[in-house]
Write a protein that holds these residues in place. Structure first.
Motif, PDB file in Angstrom:
ATOM      1  N   UNK A  39      14.599  -0.440  15.977  1.00 38.85           N
ATOM      2  CA  UNK A  39      15.578  -1.479  16.206  1.00 38.85           C
ATOM      3  C   UNK A  39      16.990  -0.507  16.116  1.00 38.85           C
ATOM      4  N   UNK A  40      17.941  -0.596  16.954  1.00 39.77           N
ATOM      5  CA  UNK A  40      19.077  -0.199  16.709  1.00 39.77           C
ATOM      6  C   UNK A  40      20.339  -1.316  16.743  1.00 39.77           C
ATOM      7  N   UNK A  41      21.460  -0.983  16.342  1.00 36.92           N
ATOM      8  CA  UNK A  41      22.469  -2.188  16.207  1.00 36.92           C
ATOM      9  C   UNK A  41      22.789  -2.497  17.678  1.00 36.92           C
ATOM     10  N   UNK A  42      22.786  -1.703  18.621  1.00 38.83           N
ATOM     11  CA  UNK A  42      23.051  -1.922  19.986  1.00 38.83           C
ATOM     12  C   UNK A  42      22.064  -2.714  20.687  1.00 38.83           C
ATOM     13  N   UNK A  43      21.004  -2.885  20.020  1.00 41.72           N
ATOM     14  CA  UNK A  43      19.848  -3.843  20.479  1.00 41.72           C
ATOM     15  C   UNK A  43      20.231  -5.303  20.451  1.00 41.72           C
ATOM     16  N   UNK A  44      21.143  -5.773  19.645  1.00 35.82           N
ATOM     17  CA  UNK A  44      21.626  -7.151  19.177  1.00 35.82           C
ATOM     18  C   UNK A  44      20.980  -7.412  18.239  1.00 35.82           C
ATOM     19  N   UNK A  45      20.695  -8.914  18.015  1.00 35.04           N
ATOM     20  CA  UNK A  45      19.988  -9.141  16.564  1.00 35.04           C
ATOM     21  C   UNK A  45      18.624  -8.304  16.499  1.00 35.04           C
ATOM     22  N   UNK A  93       8.963  -9.406  15.326  1.00 34.84           N
ATOM     23  CA  UNK A  93       9.018 -10.420  16.340  1.00 34.84           C
ATOM     24  C   UNK A  93      10.624 -10.117  17.018  1.00 34.84           C
ATOM     25  N   UNK A  94      10.785  -9.322  18.093  1.00 35.22           N
ATOM     26  CA  UNK A  94      11.927  -8.961  18.732  1.00 35.22           C
ATOM     27  C   UNK A  94      12.576 -10.461  19.373  1.00 35.22           C
ATOM     28  N   UNK A  95      13.924 -10.513  19.341  1.00 34.94           N
ATOM     29  CA  UNK A  95      14.624 -11.681  20.087  1.00 34.94           C
ATOM     30  C   UNK A  95      14.291 -11.587  21.693  1.00 34.94           C
ATOM     31  N   UNK A  96      13.687 -10.466  22.254  1.00 39.65           N
ATOM     32  CA  UNK A  96      13.438 -10.532  23.493  1.00 39.65           C
ATOM     33  C   UNK A  96      11.794 -10.786  23.811  1.00 39.65           C
ATOM     34  N   UNK A  97      11.264 -11.520  22.774  1.00 39.68           N
ATOM     35  CA  UNK A  97       9.969 -11.840  23.053  1.00 39.68           C
ATOM     36  C   UNK A  97       8.876 -10.497  22.470  1.00 39.68           C
ATOM     37  N   UNK A  98       9.302  -9.361  22.302  1.00 41.97           N
ATOM     38  CA  UNK A  98       8.410  -8.196  22.078  1.00 41.97           C
ATOM     39  C   UNK A  98       7.831  -8.415  20.627  1.00 41.97           C
ATOM     40  N   UNK A  99       6.536  -8.024  20.715  1.00 41.01           N
ATOM     41  CA  UNK A  99       5.804  -7.955  19.395  1.00 41.01           C
ATOM     42  C   UNK A  99       5.470  -6.583  18.864  1.00 41.01           C
TER      43      UNK A  99
END
Length: 110
Positions: free
Chosen positions: A13-19, A52-58
């Motif tokens: 994860x990177x900060x530009x990915x959002x939450x 669990x990523x906000x875009x639904x990715x696991x």
């Protein structure tokens, strides 16, 4: 020769990915596992965490000996991929940093 591709590791994860992703963990002595296809064999890989990523990715972070030479490394893989399979379940419930009505768990065996 196998037609199963080795799974591709996920980038962090990177900060530009959002939450950031919500992270699930299990007790070290009762972790579930995945099977990871590597070097022509299915390798046992205990799960360190589920993301669990906000875009639904696991994604699953695992410990795995990719070459069978006892060198264990940490890898994070997005689920699902052909080179990943559900392994052993955990008898424990996962815990999460932030719980807001979400339930974690392992993928079902196919």
């Amino acid at each position: 020769m196998s037609t199963i591709p080795e799974p591709e590791p996920a980038r962090p994860w990177r900060p530009e990915d959002g939450p950031g992703p919500k992270v699930w963990t299990w007790p070290k002595n009762d972790r579930p596992s995945l099977r990871v296809w590597s070097a022509g064999r299915w390798r046992h890989a205990p799960v360190v965490a589920r993301q669990d990523w906000p875009d639904g990715t696991i994604a699953y972070q695992v410990e795995v000996d990719l070459r069978g030479d006892t060198t264990v490394v940490f890898r994070t893989y997005r689920w699902p991929q052909p080179g990943l399979r559900a392994g052993l379940p955990s008898g424990s419930e996962p815990s999460m940093d932030v719980v807001e009505g979400r339930a974690g768990g392992m993928p079902r065996r196919v």
